[in-house]
Design a protein around this motif. Structure first.
Motif, PDB file in Angstrom:
ATOM      1  N   THR A 117     -16.504  12.425 -27.661  1.00  0.00           N
ATOM      2  CA  THR A 117     -17.077  12.878 -26.395  1.00  0.00           C
ATOM      3  C   THR A 117     -16.066  13.577 -25.499  1.00  0.00           C
ATOM      4  OG1 THR A 117     -16.571  10.778 -25.319  1.00  0.00           O
ATOM      5  CG2 THR A 117     -18.729  10.965 -26.424  1.00  0.00           C
ATOM      6  N   GLY A 118     -14.785  13.381 -25.765  1.00  0.00           N
ATOM      7  CA  GLY A 118     -13.754  13.903 -24.877  1.00  0.00           C
ATOM      8  C   GLY A 118     -13.316  12.890 -23.841  1.00  0.00           C
ATOM      9  N   VAL A 119     -14.052  11.793 -23.711  1.00  0.00           N
ATOM     10  CA  VAL A 119     -13.675  10.742 -22.774  1.00  0.00           C
ATOM     11  C   VAL A 119     -12.407  10.040 -23.283  1.00  0.00           C
ATOM     12  CG1 VAL A 119     -14.363   8.529 -21.758  1.00  0.00           C
ATOM     13  CG2 VAL A 119     -16.040  10.363 -22.013  1.00  0.00           C
ATOM     14  N   ILE A 120     -11.458   9.826 -22.404  1.00  0.00           N
ATOM     15  CA  ILE A 120     -10.224   9.142 -22.779  1.00  0.00           C
ATOM     16  C   ILE A 120     -10.482   7.646 -22.815  1.00  0.00           C
ATOM     17  CG2 ILE A 120      -7.846   8.635 -22.091  1.00  0.00           C
ATOM     18  CD1 ILE A 120      -7.694  11.454 -20.937  1.00  0.00           C
ATOM     19  N   GLY A 121     -10.200   7.027 -23.966  1.00  0.00           N
ATOM     20  CA  GLY A 121     -10.478   5.619 -24.151  1.00  0.00           C
ATOM     21  C   GLY A 121      -9.345   4.719 -23.702  1.00  0.00           C
ATOM     22  N   ARG A 122      -9.508   3.441 -23.964  1.00  0.00           N
ATOM     23  CA  ARG A 122      -8.504   2.444 -23.594  1.00  0.00           C
ATOM     24  C   ARG A 122      -7.243   2.638 -24.440  1.00  0.00           C
ATOM     25  NH1 ARG A 122      -7.009  -2.549 -25.391  1.00  0.00           N
ATOM     26  NH2 ARG A 122      -8.579  -2.503 -27.055  1.00  0.00           N
ATOM     27  N   MET A 123      -6.100   2.465 -23.803  1.00  0.00           N
ATOM     28  CA  MET A 123      -4.831   2.606 -24.497  1.00  0.00           C
ATOM     29  C   MET A 123      -4.567   1.378 -25.373  1.00  0.00           C
ATOM     30  SD  MET A 123      -3.630   5.548 -23.255  1.00  0.00           S
ATOM     31  CE  MET A 123      -5.372   6.068 -23.277  1.00  0.00           C
ATOM     32  N   LYS A 124      -4.158   1.605 -26.615  1.00  0.00           N
ATOM     33  CA  LYS A 124      -3.749   0.513 -27.492  1.00  0.00           C
ATOM     34  C   LYS A 124      -2.324   0.073 -27.142  1.00  0.00           C
ATOM     35  CE  LYS A 124      -7.512   0.972 -30.030  1.00  0.00           C
ATOM     36  NZ  LYS A 124      -8.594  -0.024 -30.027  1.00  0.00           N
ATOM     37  N   SER A 125      -1.950  -1.097 -27.623  1.00  0.00           N
ATOM     38  CA  SER A 125      -0.647  -1.649 -27.260  1.00  0.00           C
ATOM     39  C   SER A 125       0.520  -1.003 -28.008  1.00  0.00           C
ATOM     40  CB  SER A 125      -0.628  -3.159 -27.512  1.00  0.00           C
ATOM     41  OG  SER A 125      -0.845  -3.440 -28.891  1.00  0.00           O
ATOM     42  N   GLY A 126       0.231  -0.321 -29.134  1.00  0.00           N
ATOM     43  CA  GLY A 126       1.305   0.230 -29.965  1.00  0.00           C
ATOM     44  C   GLY A 126       2.246   1.143 -29.223  1.00  0.00           C
ATOM     45  N   VAL A 127       1.707   1.984 -28.352  1.00  0.00           N
ATOM     46  CA  VAL A 127       2.552   2.961 -27.663  1.00  0.00           C
ATOM     47  C   VAL A 127       3.593   2.276 -26.788  1.00  0.00           C
ATOM     48  CG1 VAL A 127       0.888   3.251 -25.757  1.00  0.00           C
ATOM     49  CG2 VAL A 127       2.580   5.023 -26.208  1.00  0.00           C
ATOM     50  N   VAL A 128       3.216   1.185 -26.092  1.00  0.00           N
ATOM     51  CA  VAL A 128       4.191   0.528 -25.225  1.00  0.00           C
ATOM     52  C   VAL A 128       5.164  -0.337 -26.031  1.00  0.00           C
ATOM     53  CG1 VAL A 128       2.763   0.632 -23.165  1.00  0.00           C
ATOM     54  CG2 VAL A 128       2.545  -1.327 -24.676  1.00  0.00           C
ATOM     55  N   LEU A 129       4.709  -0.874 -27.151  1.00  0.00           N
ATOM     56  CA  LEU A 129       5.622  -1.615 -28.017  1.00  0.00           C
ATOM     57  C   LEU A 129       6.728  -0.703 -28.532  1.00  0.00           C
ATOM     58  CD1 LEU A 129       3.128  -3.792 -30.106  1.00  0.00           C
ATOM     59  CD2 LEU A 129       4.898  -4.655 -28.564  1.00  0.00           C
ATOM     60  N   ILE A 130       6.320   0.493 -28.982  1.00  0.00           N
ATOM     61  CA  ILE A 130       7.296   1.443 -29.511  1.00  0.00           C
ATOM     62  C   ILE A 130       8.224   1.932 -28.407  1.00  0.00           C
ATOM     63  CG2 ILE A 130       7.571   3.729 -30.545  1.00  0.00           C
ATOM     64  CD1 ILE A 130       4.817   3.172 -31.934  1.00  0.00           C
ATOM     65  N   ALA A 131       7.657   2.306 -27.267  1.00  0.00           N
ATOM     66  CA  ALA A 131       8.467   2.815 -26.160  1.00  0.00           C
ATOM     67  C   ALA A 131       9.474   1.770 -25.694  1.00  0.00           C
ATOM     68  CB  ALA A 131       7.562   3.232 -25.004  1.00  0.00           C
ATOM     69  N   SER A 132       9.025   0.521 -25.610  1.00  0.00           N
ATOM     70  CA  SER A 132       9.905  -0.551 -25.139  1.00  0.00           C
ATOM     71  C   SER A 132      11.020  -0.840 -26.136  1.00  0.00           C
ATOM     72  CB  SER A 132       9.081  -1.816 -24.883  1.00  0.00           C
ATOM     73  OG  SER A 132       9.887  -2.850 -24.369  1.00  0.00           O
ATOM     74  N   GLN A 133      10.669  -0.944 -27.423  1.00  0.00           N
ATOM     75  CA  GLN A 133      11.679  -1.261 -28.432  1.00  0.00           C
ATOM     76  C   GLN A 133      12.691  -0.126 -28.606  1.00  0.00           C
ATOM     77  OE1 GLN A 133      10.102  -2.729 -32.146  1.00  0.00           O
ATOM     78  NE2 GLN A 133       8.714  -4.165 -31.140  1.00  0.00           N
ATOM     79  N   ALA A 134      12.231   1.102 -28.432  1.00  0.00           N
ATOM     80  CA  ALA A 134      13.125   2.256 -28.596  1.00  0.00           C
ATOM     81  C   ALA A 134      13.814   2.648 -27.300  1.00  0.00           C
ATOM     82  CB  ALA A 134      12.340   3.446 -29.132  1.00  0.00           C
ATOM     83  N   ALA A 135      13.426   1.995 -26.187  1.00  0.00           N
ATOM     84  CA  ALA A 135      13.940   2.365 -24.861  1.00  0.00           C
ATOM     85  C   ALA A 135      13.755   3.865 -24.625  1.00  0.00           C
ATOM     86  CB  ALA A 135      15.403   1.967 -24.716  1.00  0.00           C
ATOM     87  N   ALA A 136      12.527   4.335 -24.916  1.00  0.00           N
ATOM     88  CA  ALA A 136      12.238   5.768 -24.873  1.00  0.00           C
ATOM     89  C   ALA A 136      11.315   6.124 -23.714  1.00  0.00           C
ATOM     90  CB  ALA A 136      11.588   6.206 -26.182  1.00  0.00           C
ATOM     91  N   PRO A 137      11.567   7.240 -23.043  1.00  0.00           N
ATOM     92  CA  PRO A 137      10.628   7.716 -22.022  1.00  0.00           C
ATOM     93  C   PRO A 137       9.376   8.298 -22.684  1.00  0.00           C
ATOM     94  CG  PRO A 137      12.378   9.314 -22.335  1.00  0.00           C
ATOM     95  CD  PRO A 137      12.725   8.129 -23.199  1.00  0.00           C
ATOM     96  N   VAL A 138       8.313   8.422 -21.895  1.00  0.00           N
ATOM     97  CA  VAL A 138       7.025   8.877 -22.418  1.00  0.00           C
ATOM     98  C   VAL A 138       6.551  10.098 -21.643  1.00  0.00           C
ATOM     99  CG1 VAL A 138       4.608   8.259 -22.831  1.00  0.00           C
ATOM    100  CG2 VAL A 138       6.395   6.521 -23.098  1.00  0.00           C
ATOM    101  N   LEU A 139       6.220  11.173 -22.373  1.00  0.00           N
ATOM    102  CA  LEU A 139       5.668  12.380 -21.767  1.00  0.00           C
ATOM    103  C   LEU A 139       4.153  12.383 -21.957  1.00  0.00           C
ATOM    104  CD1 LEU A 139       6.157  15.204 -20.442  1.00  0.00           C
ATOM    105  CD2 LEU A 139       6.166  16.129 -22.778  1.00  0.00           C
ATOM    106  N   PRO A 140       3.353  12.228 -20.885  1.00  0.00           N
ATOM    107  CA  PRO A 140       1.899  12.284 -21.020  1.00  0.00           C
ATOM    108  C   PRO A 140       1.439  13.731 -21.183  1.00  0.00           C
ATOM    109  CG  PRO A 140       2.592  11.157 -18.988  1.00  0.00           C
ATOM    110  CD  PRO A 140       3.768  11.914 -19.516  1.00  0.00           C
ATOM    111  N   VAL A 141       0.540  13.962 -22.143  1.00  0.00           N
ATOM    112  CA  VAL A 141       0.002  15.298 -22.402  1.00  0.00           C
ATOM    113  C   VAL A 141      -1.494  15.177 -22.637  1.00  0.00           C
ATOM    114  CG1 VAL A 141       0.094  17.346 -23.871  1.00  0.00           C
ATOM    115  CG2 VAL A 141       2.170  16.022 -23.478  1.00  0.00           C
ATOM    116  N   CYS A 142      -2.254  16.112 -22.075  1.00  0.00           N
ATOM    117  CA  CYS A 142      -3.707  16.119 -22.281  1.00  0.00           C
ATOM    118  C   CYS A 142      -4.147  17.492 -22.777  1.00  0.00           C
ATOM    119  CB  CYS A 142      -4.435  15.774 -20.985  1.00  0.00           C
ATOM    120  SG  CYS A 142      -6.232  15.562 -21.179  1.00  0.00           S
ATOM    121  N   ILE A 143      -5.000  17.501 -23.791  1.00  0.00           N
ATOM    122  CA  ILE A 143      -5.491  18.744 -24.395  1.00  0.00           C
ATOM    123  C   ILE A 143      -7.000  18.858 -24.194  1.00  0.00           C
ATOM    124  CG2 ILE A 143      -5.737  20.073 -26.533  1.00  0.00           C
ATOM    125  CD1 ILE A 143      -3.311  18.624 -27.640  1.00  0.00           C
ATOM    126  N   ARG A 144      -7.456  20.052 -23.870  1.00  0.00           N
ATOM    127  CA  ARG A 144      -8.905  20.344 -23.836  1.00  0.00           C
ATOM    128  C   ARG A 144      -9.178  21.577 -24.672  1.00  0.00           C
ATOM    129  NH1 ARG A 144     -12.950  23.672 -21.239  1.00  0.00           N
ATOM    130  NH2 ARG A 144     -11.295  25.023 -20.461  1.00  0.00           N
TER     131      ARG A 144
END
Length: 214
Positions: A117-144
């Motif tokens: 539908t194009g609706v953005i769904g709930r975020m899964k936990s994987g992204v924050v687990l990876i970001a936290s363990q890697a001590a990595a910043p996150v760049l949010p990007v949205c495509i239409r």
């Protein structure tokens, strides 16, 4: 080999699509070592990002995509590694962290699946687990994806690593970090649709400006 395929993708996507970048100044100068968290609508999303952002990419791909030997060879050359859904192991997290530590740009679709539908769904936990363990910043990007091969890509401000650092034993910590990323994506989507003069997509029906599947 990687750079050769990247160049081909760059040429092909800029010929096929009318790409409109929103706030491209938010794309970091870093060659790697960070995460791109993007909404997910089409199989074209990873190469679309590779066509507009410089650096070496890595991204997860479902195991089924590796069954065809030629296609498996191709997407591996583009930075993909297989993930078995429901396997219950930590291999995808570990491989993702290793990719970031090798100064790659890790592309993650935090919703976990494509949106019809194009609706953005709930975020899964994987992204924050990876970001936290890697001590990595996150760049949010949205495509239409719009009509007449128009593609809008909006870039948010980089989320510092300390803002997605979590206590893995604290569910509230994980939810708060995931919400931080989700709020950024929904904000970018609102900006895209506002500039296009279109209503935001709803869960009841597909957006009128483009198909959400491939």
């Amino acid at each position: 080999m990687y750079l050769f395929f990247r160049k081909l993708l760059d040429i092909f996507f800029h010929i096929k699509y009318k790409i409109n970048l929103i706030d491209p100044q938010n794309i970091p100068d870093m060659k790697g070592g960070y995460i791109i968290a993007c909404n997910h609508q089409k199989y074209a999303d990873p190469p679309m990002l590779a066509a507009v952002i410089r650096g070496k990419f890595s991204f997860m791909a479902k195991e089924e995509l590796f069954k065809n030997p030629f296609f498996a060879w191709l997407i591996r050359r583009c930075g993909a590694f297989p993930v078995t859904r429901g396997a219950g192991d930590d291999a995808p997290i570990r491989m993702s962290v290793e990719a970031i530590q090798k100064n790659r740009i890790l592309v993650i679709f935090p919703e976990g699946t494509r949106s019809a539908t194009g609706v953005i769904g709930r975020m899964k936990s994987g992204v924050v687990l990876i970001a936290s363990q890697a001590a990595a910043p996150v760049l949010p990007v949205c495509i239409r994806y719009g009509e007449n091969n128009r593609v809008d890509i909006a870039f948010g401000e980089m989320i510092p690593a300390e803002q997605v650092k979590i206590d893995e034993n604290d569910r509230r910590s994980m939810r708060a970090a995931a919400k931080r990323i989700g709020d950024s994506l929904t904000g970018l989507q609102k900006k895209i649709y506002t500039q296009a003069g279109l209503p935001l997509p709803t869960a009841e029906k597909k957006s009128a400006d483009g198909d959400g599947d491939e």
